[in-house]
Write a protein that holds these residues in place. Structure first.
Motif, PDB file in Angstrom:
ATOM      1  N   SER A 207       0.812  -1.221   0.000  1.00 47.97           N
ATOM      2  CA  SER A 207       0.000   0.000   0.000  1.00 47.97           C
ATOM      3  C   SER A 207       0.843   1.268   0.000  1.00 47.97           C
ATOM      4  O   SER A 207       2.061   1.234   0.182  1.00 47.97           O
ATOM      5  CB  SER A 207      -0.900   0.002   1.233  1.00 47.97           C
ATOM      6  OG  SER A 207      -0.121   0.201   2.391  1.00 47.97           O
ATOM      7  N   ARG A 208       0.157   2.373  -0.168  1.00 44.25           N
ATOM      8  CA  ARG A 208       0.831   3.667  -0.117  1.00 44.25           C
ATOM      9  C   ARG A 208       1.305   3.997   1.288  1.00 44.25           C
ATOM     10  O   ARG A 208       2.197   4.825   1.462  1.00 44.25           O
ATOM     11  CB  ARG A 208      -0.108   4.771  -0.601  1.00 44.25           C
ATOM     12  CG  ARG A 208       0.096   5.054  -2.059  1.00 44.25           C
ATOM     13  CD  ARG A 208      -0.655   6.284  -2.447  1.00 44.25           C
ATOM     14  NE  ARG A 208      -1.677   5.847  -3.390  1.00 44.25           N
ATOM     15  CZ  ARG A 208      -2.767   6.517  -3.657  1.00 44.25           C
ATOM     16  NH1 ARG A 208      -3.025   7.645  -3.058  1.00 44.25           N
ATOM     17  NH2 ARG A 208      -3.625   6.053  -4.522  1.00 44.25           N
ATOM     18  N   LYS A 209       0.703   3.383   2.281  1.00 44.32           N
ATOM     19  CA  LYS A 209       1.186   3.583   3.654  1.00 44.32           C
ATOM     20  C   LYS A 209       2.601   3.040   3.801  1.00 44.32           C
ATOM     21  O   LYS A 209       3.382   3.530   4.600  1.00 44.32           O
ATOM     22  CB  LYS A 209       0.273   2.877   4.655  1.00 44.32           C
ATOM     23  CG  LYS A 209      -1.054   3.547   4.837  1.00 44.32           C
ATOM     24  CD  LYS A 209      -1.862   2.805   5.871  1.00 44.32           C
ATOM     25  CE  LYS A 209      -3.218   3.441   6.045  1.00 44.32           C
ATOM     26  NZ  LYS A 209      -4.044   2.721   7.018  1.00 44.32           N
ATOM     27  N   CYS A 210       2.897   2.011   3.050  1.00 44.93           N
ATOM     28  CA  CYS A 210       4.222   1.386   3.090  1.00 44.93           C
ATOM     29  C   CYS A 210       5.254   2.270   2.394  1.00 44.93           C
ATOM     30  O   CYS A 210       6.322   2.506   2.923  1.00 44.93           O
ATOM     31  CB  CYS A 210       4.156   0.016   2.428  1.00 44.93           C
ATOM     32  SG  CYS A 210       5.748  -0.742   2.188  1.00 44.93           S
ATOM     33  N   ALA A 211       4.918   2.715   1.194  1.00 45.05           N
ATOM     34  CA  ALA A 211       5.839   3.554   0.415  1.00 45.05           C
ATOM     35  C   ALA A 211       5.011   4.535  -0.399  1.00 45.05           C
ATOM     36  O   ALA A 211       4.164   4.135  -1.184  1.00 45.05           O
ATOM     37  CB  ALA A 211       6.692   2.686  -0.493  1.00 45.05           C
ATOM     38  N   LYS A 212       5.264   5.791  -0.215  1.00 42.25           N
ATOM     39  CA  LYS A 212       4.458   6.822  -0.876  1.00 42.25           C
ATOM     40  C   LYS A 212       4.666   6.851  -2.391  1.00 42.25           C
ATOM     41  O   LYS A 212       3.729   7.062  -3.142  1.00 42.25           O
ATOM     42  CB  LYS A 212       4.786   8.186  -0.294  1.00 42.25           C
ATOM     43  CG  LYS A 212       4.503   8.285   1.183  1.00 42.25           C
ATOM     44  CD  LYS A 212       3.507   9.353   1.473  1.00 42.25           C
ATOM     45  CE  LYS A 212       3.261   9.530   2.937  1.00 42.25           C
ATOM     46  NZ  LYS A 212       2.423   8.531   3.527  1.00 42.25           N
ATOM     47  N   GLN A 213       5.896   6.636  -2.839  1.00 47.27           N
ATOM     48  CA  GLN A 213       6.197   6.716  -4.268  1.00 47.27           C
ATOM     49  C   GLN A 213       5.955   5.379  -4.953  1.00 47.27           C
ATOM     50  O   GLN A 213       6.375   4.328  -4.469  1.00 47.27           O
ATOM     51  CB  GLN A 213       7.640   7.128  -4.489  1.00 47.27           C
ATOM     52  CG  GLN A 213       7.940   8.527  -3.985  1.00 47.27           C
ATOM     53  CD  GLN A 213       9.391   8.877  -4.214  1.00 47.27           C
ATOM     54  OE1 GLN A 213      10.270   8.048  -3.988  1.00 47.27           O
ATOM     55  NE2 GLN A 213       9.621  10.100  -4.657  1.00 47.27           N
ATOM     56  N   ALA A 214       5.303   5.423  -6.114  1.00 46.38           N
ATOM     57  CA  ALA A 214       5.011   4.208  -6.876  1.00 46.38           C
ATOM     58  C   ALA A 214       6.291   3.474  -7.270  1.00 46.38           C
ATOM     59  O   ALA A 214       6.321   2.245  -7.294  1.00 46.38           O
ATOM     60  CB  ALA A 214       4.194   4.552  -8.121  1.00 46.38           C
ATOM     61  N   VAL A 215       7.332   4.223  -7.561  1.00 44.51           N
ATOM     62  CA  VAL A 215       8.601   3.611  -7.958  1.00 44.51           C
ATOM     63  C   VAL A 215       9.137   2.718  -6.841  1.00 44.51           C
ATOM     64  O   VAL A 215       9.621   1.610  -7.084  1.00 44.51           O
ATOM     65  CB  VAL A 215       9.639   4.711  -8.304  1.00 44.51           C
ATOM     66  CG1 VAL A 215      10.996   4.118  -8.571  1.00 44.51           C
ATOM     67  CG2 VAL A 215       9.165   5.537  -9.463  1.00 44.51           C
ATOM     68  N   VAL A 216       9.024   3.175  -5.626  1.00 49.28           N
ATOM     69  CA  VAL A 216       9.512   2.412  -4.475  1.00 49.28           C
ATOM     70  C   VAL A 216       8.629   1.187  -4.255  1.00 49.28           C
ATOM     71  O   VAL A 216       9.131   0.089  -3.994  1.00 49.28           O
ATOM     72  CB  VAL A 216       9.548   3.298  -3.212  1.00 49.28           C
ATOM     73  CG1 VAL A 216       9.973   2.499  -1.996  1.00 49.28           C
ATOM     74  CG2 VAL A 216      10.480   4.481  -3.426  1.00 49.28           C
ATOM     75  N   ARG A 217       7.307   1.347  -4.369  1.00 47.69           N
ATOM     76  CA  ARG A 217       6.401   0.206  -4.222  1.00 47.69           C
ATOM     77  C   ARG A 217       6.701  -0.867  -5.269  1.00 47.69           C
ATOM     78  O   ARG A 217       6.723  -2.061  -4.967  1.00 47.69           O
ATOM     79  CB  ARG A 217       4.945   0.642  -4.331  1.00 47.69           C
ATOM     80  CG  ARG A 217       4.455   1.440  -3.133  1.00 47.69           C
ATOM     81  CD  ARG A 217       2.953   1.588  -3.110  1.00 47.69           C
ATOM     82  NE  ARG A 217       2.379   2.176  -4.292  1.00 47.69           N
ATOM     83  CZ  ARG A 217       2.237   3.479  -4.519  1.00 47.69           C
ATOM     84  NH1 ARG A 217       2.661   4.350  -3.613  1.00 47.69           N
ATOM     85  NH2 ARG A 217       1.681   3.912  -5.624  1.00 47.69           N
ATOM     86  N   GLN A 218       6.952  -0.448  -6.493  1.00 46.25           N
ATOM     87  CA  GLN A 218       7.252  -1.406  -7.560  1.00 46.25           C
ATOM     88  C   GLN A 218       8.572  -2.129  -7.310  1.00 46.25           C
ATOM     89  O   GLN A 218       8.701  -3.323  -7.583  1.00 46.25           O
ATOM     90  CB  GLN A 218       7.279  -0.709  -8.925  1.00 46.25           C
ATOM     91  CG  GLN A 218       5.935  -0.201  -9.384  1.00 46.25           C
ATOM     92  CD  GLN A 218       4.892  -1.293  -9.460  1.00 46.25           C
ATOM     93  OE1 GLN A 218       5.176  -2.411  -9.867  1.00 46.25           O
ATOM     94  NE2 GLN A 218       3.684  -0.986  -9.055  1.00 46.25           N
ATOM     95  N   ARG A 219       9.566  -1.431  -6.772  1.00 48.87           N
ATOM     96  CA  ARG A 219      10.847  -2.062  -6.450  1.00 48.87           C
ATOM     97  C   ARG A 219      10.650  -3.122  -5.384  1.00 48.87           C
ATOM     98  O   ARG A 219      11.182  -4.237  -5.487  1.00 48.87           O
ATOM     99  CB  ARG A 219      11.855  -1.005  -5.967  1.00 48.87           C
ATOM    100  CG  ARG A 219      13.203  -1.590  -5.590  1.00 48.87           C
ATOM    101  CD  ARG A 219      14.187  -0.511  -5.174  1.00 48.87           C
ATOM    102  NE  ARG A 219      13.717   0.320  -4.095  1.00 48.87           N
ATOM    103  CZ  ARG A 219      13.859   0.020  -2.798  1.00 48.87           C
ATOM    104  NH1 ARG A 219      14.450  -1.086  -2.427  1.00 48.87           N
ATOM    105  NH2 ARG A 219      13.419   0.847  -1.872  1.00 48.87           N
TER     106      ARG A 219
END
Length: 114
Positions: free
Chosen positions: A53-65
């Motif tokens: 979720s966005r709570k975990c990582a605000k930036q989509a790039v980081v979530r995808q990594r």
């Protein structure tokens, strides 16, 4: 490509009902970086679902990594797991870690499934 090294559709959770069944289950393992929930299935193989979720990582790039690291780690261990459906969630600390540390944290969490 060798089948054990691929990540086919049959190894993924794709239906909302599958996710609901895992979240309703009682098997879980939490760490500083990842939270795993799993439940036995009747498909005869392990399947992976991601809930980053966005709570975990605000930036989509980081979530995808983070998702790439999880998928790669699962892909390499997939045949060693019992027949379970696994959903991986992350905690905010995950956004600050590099790939190596994410992978180490995930390897510790995989040990709890079995």
């Amino acid at each position: 490509m060798i089948p054990a090294q691929s990540f086919p559709r049959c190894a993924r959770l794709t239906e909302a009902a599958d996710y609901s069944r895992v979240f309703a289950g009682r098997h879980r393992s939490g760490g500083r970086v990842f939270l795993l929930k799993w439940t036995p299935n009747d498909t005869g193989r392990a399947r992976l679902g991601l809930a980053i979720s966005r709570k975990c990582a605000k930036q989509a790039v980081v979530r995808q990594r983070i998702k790439r690291v999880i998928r790669e780690s699962f892909r390499q261990r997939r045949l060693a797991f019992p027949a379970v459906d696994i959903v991986v969630m992350c905690r905010p600390d995950a956004a600050r870690l590099d790939k190596r540390r994410l992978r180490e944290a995930l390897e510790r969490q995989w040990q709890s499934i079995g």
